[in-house]
Design a protein around this motif. Structure first.
Motif, PDB file in Angstrom:
ATOM      1  N   ASP A 122       0.967  -1.250   0.073  1.00 53.99           N
ATOM      2  CA  ASP A 122       0.115  -0.130   0.065  1.00 53.99           C
ATOM      3  C   ASP A 122       0.722   1.109   0.081  1.00 53.99           C
ATOM      4  OD1 ASP A 122      -2.176  -1.459  -0.037  1.00 53.99           O
ATOM      5  OD2 ASP A 122      -2.545  -1.460   2.320  1.00 53.99           O
ATOM      6  N   ALA A 123       0.339   2.386  -0.429  1.00 53.35           N
ATOM      7  CA  ALA A 123       0.997   3.691  -0.460  1.00 53.35           C
ATOM      8  C   ALA A 123       0.789   4.332   0.677  1.00 53.35           C
ATOM      9  CB  ALA A 123       0.717   4.370  -1.822  1.00 53.35           C
ATOM     10  N   ILE A 124       1.734   4.874   1.364  1.00 54.58           N
ATOM     11  CA  ILE A 124       1.503   5.619   2.634  1.00 54.58           C
ATOM     12  C   ILE A 124       2.380   7.238   2.428  1.00 54.58           C
ATOM     13  CG2 ILE A 124       3.577   4.804   3.756  1.00 54.58           C
ATOM     14  CD1 ILE A 124       2.510   5.508   6.440  1.00 54.58           C
ATOM     15  N   ASP A 125       1.888   8.149   2.758  1.00 50.53           N
ATOM     16  CA  ASP A 125       2.384   9.336   2.558  1.00 50.53           C
ATOM     17  C   ASP A 125       2.984   9.940   4.054  1.00 50.53           C
ATOM     18  OD1 ASP A 125       2.788  12.273   2.559  1.00 50.53           O
ATOM     19  OD2 ASP A 125       1.041  12.812   1.736  1.00 50.53           O
ATOM     20  N   LEU A 126       4.272   9.948   4.266  1.00 50.17           N
ATOM     21  CA  LEU A 126       4.879  10.102   5.288  1.00 50.17           C
ATOM     22  C   LEU A 126       4.738  11.204   6.049  1.00 50.17           C
ATOM     23  CD1 LEU A 126       8.349   8.295   4.522  1.00 50.17           C
ATOM     24  CD2 LEU A 126       6.346   7.271   5.300  1.00 50.17           C
ATOM     25  N   SER A 127       4.103  12.432   5.202  1.00 47.10           N
ATOM     26  CA  SER A 127       3.968  13.680   5.760  1.00 47.10           C
ATOM     27  C   SER A 127       2.409  13.799   6.485  1.00 47.10           C
ATOM     28  CB  SER A 127       4.071  14.742   4.887  1.00 47.10           C
ATOM     29  OG  SER A 127       3.378  14.601   3.704  1.00 47.10           O
ATOM     30  N   THR A 128       1.791  12.749   6.512  1.00 49.99           N
ATOM     31  CA  THR A 128       0.123  13.190   7.034  1.00 49.99           C
ATOM     32  C   THR A 128      -0.014  11.985   8.160  1.00 49.99           C
ATOM     33  OG1 THR A 128      -0.481  11.489   5.498  1.00 49.99           O
ATOM     34  CG2 THR A 128      -0.378  13.995   4.720  1.00 49.99           C
ATOM     35  N   LEU A 129      -0.911  12.222   8.804  1.00 52.22           N
ATOM     36  CA  LEU A 129      -1.788  11.464   9.630  1.00 52.22           C
ATOM     37  C   LEU A 129      -3.235  11.285   9.326  1.00 52.22           C
ATOM     38  CD1 LEU A 129      -2.070  11.343  13.408  1.00 52.22           C
ATOM     39  CD2 LEU A 129      -4.109  11.243  12.127  1.00 52.22           C
ATOM     40  N   ARG A 130      -3.679   9.914   8.789  1.00 51.41           N
ATOM     41  CA  ARG A 130      -4.910   9.746   7.874  1.00 51.41           C
ATOM     42  C   ARG A 130      -5.833   8.882   8.861  1.00 51.41           C
ATOM     43  NH1 ARG A 130      -4.679  10.720   1.967  1.00 51.41           N
ATOM     44  NH2 ARG A 130      -2.894  11.867   1.909  1.00 51.41           N
ATOM     45  N   VAL A 131      -7.260   9.427   8.930  1.00 53.62           N
ATOM     46  CA  VAL A 131      -8.208   8.930   9.902  1.00 53.62           C
ATOM     47  C   VAL A 131      -9.305   8.298   8.754  1.00 53.62           C
ATOM     48  CG1 VAL A 131      -9.626   8.579  11.586  1.00 53.62           C
ATOM     49  CG2 VAL A 131      -7.633   9.723  11.921  1.00 53.62           C
ATOM     50  N   GLU A 132      -9.562   7.081   8.515  1.00 54.11           N
ATOM     51  CA  GLU A 132     -10.619   6.781   7.650  1.00 54.11           C
ATOM     52  C   GLU A 132     -12.040   6.125   8.363  1.00 54.11           C
ATOM     53  OE1 GLU A 132     -10.197   4.350   3.889  1.00 54.11           O
ATOM     54  OE2 GLU A 132     -10.264   3.043   5.317  1.00 54.11           O
ATOM     55  N   ASN A 133     -13.065   6.882   8.025  1.00 50.18           N
ATOM     56  CA  ASN A 133     -14.333   6.194   8.601  1.00 50.18           C
ATOM     57  C   ASN A 133     -15.374   5.892   7.464  1.00 50.18           C
ATOM     58  OD1 ASN A 133     -16.498   8.569   8.262  1.00 50.18           O
ATOM     59  ND2 ASN A 133     -14.613   9.555   8.484  1.00 50.18           N
ATOM     60  N   ASP A 134     -16.399   5.246   7.802  1.00 42.93           N
ATOM     61  CA  ASP A 134     -17.412   4.875   7.083  1.00 42.93           C
ATOM     62  C   ASP A 134     -18.648   5.627   7.129  1.00 42.93           C
ATOM     63  OD1 ASP A 134     -18.356   3.786   9.173  1.00 42.93           O
ATOM     64  OD2 ASP A 134     -18.179   1.841   8.763  1.00 42.93           O
ATOM     65  N   GLY A 135     -18.538   6.721   7.807  1.00 48.61           N
ATOM     66  CA  GLY A 135     -19.683   7.497   8.312  1.00 48.61           C
ATOM     67  C   GLY A 135     -20.118   7.447   9.462  1.00 48.61           C
ATOM     68  N   ALA A 136     -19.901   6.488  10.101  1.00 45.36           N
ATOM     69  CA  ALA A 136     -20.474   5.837  11.591  1.00 45.36           C
ATOM     70  C   ALA A 136     -19.592   5.393  12.508  1.00 45.36           C
ATOM     71  CB  ALA A 136     -21.812   5.308  11.598  1.00 45.36           C
ATOM     72  N   GLN A 137     -18.279   4.944  11.961  1.00 42.30           N
ATOM     73  CA  GLN A 137     -17.208   4.465  12.672  1.00 42.30           C
ATOM     74  C   GLN A 137     -15.928   4.437  11.966  1.00 42.30           C
ATOM     75  OE1 GLN A 137     -17.671   0.140  13.093  1.00 42.30           O
ATOM     76  NE2 GLN A 137     -16.530   0.024  15.258  1.00 42.30           N
ATOM     77  N   VAL A 138     -14.869   4.846  12.914  1.00 43.55           N
ATOM     78  CA  VAL A 138     -13.606   4.812  12.315  1.00 43.55           C
ATOM     79  C   VAL A 138     -13.201   3.485  11.824  1.00 43.55           C
ATOM     80  CG1 VAL A 138     -11.168   5.331  13.193  1.00 43.55           C
ATOM     81  CG2 VAL A 138     -13.106   7.024  13.677  1.00 43.55           C
ATOM     82  N   ARG A 139     -12.533   3.452  10.970  1.00 45.99           N
ATOM     83  CA  ARG A 139     -12.004   2.185  10.240  1.00 45.99           C
ATOM     84  C   ARG A 139     -10.493   2.156  10.285  1.00 45.99           C
ATOM     85  NH1 ARG A 139     -16.156  -0.694  10.622  1.00 45.99           N
ATOM     86  NH2 ARG A 139     -15.394  -2.234   8.917  1.00 45.99           N
ATOM     87  N   SER A 140      -9.747   3.088  10.195  1.00 47.75           N
ATOM     88  CA  SER A 140      -8.363   2.901  10.262  1.00 47.75           C
ATOM     89  C   SER A 140      -7.580   4.189  10.505  1.00 47.75           C
ATOM     90  CB  SER A 140      -7.738   2.171   8.906  1.00 47.75           C
ATOM     91  OG  SER A 140      -7.870   3.460   7.825  1.00 47.75           O
ATOM     92  N   ILE A 141      -6.436   4.034  11.004  1.00 48.06           N
ATOM     93  CA  ILE A 141      -5.516   5.375  11.185  1.00 48.06           C
ATOM     94  C   ILE A 141      -4.022   4.926  10.823  1.00 48.06           C
ATOM     95  CG2 ILE A 141      -5.104   4.804  13.710  1.00 48.06           C
ATOM     96  CD1 ILE A 141      -4.733   7.571  14.259  1.00 48.06           C
ATOM     97  N   THR A 142      -3.593   5.820   9.773  1.00 46.98           N
ATOM     98  CA  THR A 142      -2.334   5.419   9.493  1.00 46.98           C
ATOM     99  C   THR A 142      -1.410   6.839   9.808  1.00 46.98           C
ATOM    100  OG1 THR A 142      -3.143   4.129   7.555  1.00 46.98           O
ATOM    101  CG2 THR A 142      -0.647   4.872   7.412  1.00 46.98           C
TER     102      THR A 142
END
Length: 463
Positions: free
Chosen positions: A355-375
């Motif tokens: 997978d690709a990761i941007d080393l300059s960011t913190l990313r939080v992914e959600n599906d609208g109601a629940q957090v799914r991931s943090i990178t």
């Protein structure tokens, strides 16, 4: 009587056997139809203790609103920060009688600035809240859930007026009533040494860039964070799986570690000093409302926090950057590293599972109601060293390069910032090189190095 006493034990045996058979059938049906219910991530976050120095409230997260002052036909950077301006606006005005004017037609952006001699303009980031304007500007009005992108406050016939452009390109105007004791003149204080140039992109986005490219410092620092896999696995166990006895280590490798409890997975890449947590449980029914920025900030608080105090004292911070559109049902909130107030950009690196990761960011992914991931990247620095200076190109040169190469039509924003290069040797140092950056086809790249970046990314197999 004798036959009756003999038959009675047989009757009880038959009844007991029938009961066992029915019970077995019922249990089998229950097992077939059983689906475990997993605890919501939002509830899990309450189970762990965190370093309070790394916590933030939503109103403490810096949102990079751009503020400029219009002075007849010239535009200048504001002397005040956007947060200061918003506080003055909120304490000074109430708005009313918002009305929709003519829709903003293609190539008709100048109509937004018609008859504006003196004014304050705020360029908002990719909007997250539809009520952003009502939070900043109290009053009794309704914009029908429209999300503002630009806000312009100006004088007209000795009265203050507000004009806004929404995400659907409609323009709304309203009246401002002065109700507080705020210093209205402070809204229009311009930095006369920083003349700004308006850039209008093909999708009608607008932002301002300095006419004269500044001279900026080139910076160097060591990454002093712990990169030992065992130590990071312990950190991930305490951070993402507090008190969970079912957590196990999965397929340890020389530079990669992973933990799972059968529902969620936390991975760490020691080569990049980056981690990713993925919650794989089904959607929780405990939260009916969509997640807001405050919920995302709370999630980060309880899952690693923000920048450590030493790094923050050196000028490193994580600031809200943007909300990426939902992709396959998922929405991503991006927080970007900033150094000395300027955004940091990096090439994406091959992370776990390519997978690709941007080393300059913190990313939080959600599906609208629940957090799914943090990178995130785990960069920590204890000292920034200036190793040189760079004179950046002027705005006209940057725009000329993009237009002459045929790239401008794919550009949606231009910023000044730093490119971070992360050295993966045992010394673990980073360099911050100043440059102009453009968001081109959804990716941030240097304005004069796009092909070089693309080739290096393609070589790593990330596209």
């Amino acid at each position: 009587m004798k036959r009756f006493t003999i038959a009675k034990p047989e009757l009880w045996k038959s009844f007991l056997l029938l009961t066992l058979i029915v019970t077995s059938i019922v249990q089998t049906i229950i097992l077939w139809d059983y689906h475990p219910t997993y605890q919501s991530v939002q509830s899990e976050t309450q189970l762990t203790t965190v370093d309070e120095s790394l916590q933030r409230r939503a109103n403490q997260v810096v949102i990079p609103v751009q503020a400029v002052v219009h002075d007849n036909n010239a535009v200048f950077a504001s002397k005040n920060t956007p947060k200061q301006l918003m506080r003055v606006i909120r304490d000074t005005f109430e708005a009313s009688e918002f009305n929709r004017s003519n829709p903003l037609a293609t190539k008709n952006v100048p109509s937004f600035y018609t008859d504006i001699n003196e004014g304050l303009e705020l360029i908002l980031p990719e909007a997250y809240y539809a009520d952003t304007l009502s939070y900043m500007l109290p009053g009794t009005y309704s914009l029908s859930g429209k999300i503002p992108q630009r806000v312009l406050i100006y004088m007209e016939d000795n009265a203050f007026t507000i004009r806004t452009i929404m995400s659907d390109q409609s323009i709304w105007e309203g009246k401002l009533t002065k109700v507080g004791n705020g210093d209205v003149n402070s809204l229009f204080l311009k930095n006369s040494s920083r003349t700004m140039k308006r850039v209008t992109y093909t999708d009608e986005r607008v932002n301002y860039i300095p006419v004269v490219g500044p001279e900026m410092n080139e910076l160097f620092a060591y990454d002093v964070s712990s990169i030992q896999i065992d130590a990071r696995l312990d950190w991930m166990r305490d951070t993402f799986f507090p008190g969970d006895p079912n957590v196990q280590e999965v397929d340890p490798a020389s530079s990669v570690g992973a933990l799972t409890n059968g529902v969620s997975v936390a991975e760490y890449d020691a080569k990049l000093n980056a981690s990713r947590y993925r919650n794989l449980s089904r959607n929780s029914t405990e939260r009916e409302a969509a997640l807001g920025l405050d919920s995302i900030v709370e999630f980060v608080n309880f899952h690693g926090g923000w920048v450590d105090e030493s790094s923050e004292n050196q000028g490193l911070s994580l600031r809200f950057d943007a909300i990426t559109p939902a992709n396959k049902g998922f929405e991503t909130t991006v927080f970007r590293f900033h150094v000395k107030g300027f955004p940091v950009f990096s090439q994406r690196e091959a992370f776990i599972n390519n997978d690709a990761i941007d080393l300059s960011t913190l990313r939080v992914e959600n599906d609208g109601a629940q957090v799914r991931s943090i990178t995130r990247h785990h960069l920590e620095i204890d000292r920034l060293i200036t190793v040189g200076t760079t004179q950046l190109a002027d705005a006209d040169e940057v725009l000329g390069t993009l237009i002459n190469s045929g790239r401008f039509e794919n550009v949606t924003e231009i910023r000044i910032g730093y490119e971070i290069e992360y050295n993966e040797d045992t010394s673990r140092y980073v360099t911050f090189s100043p440059n102009w950056f453009v968001r081109e086809a959804g990716r941030w790249v240097p304005y004069n190095q796009s092909e070089d970046w693309t080739e290096r990314m393609m070589y790593r197999g990330l596209e």
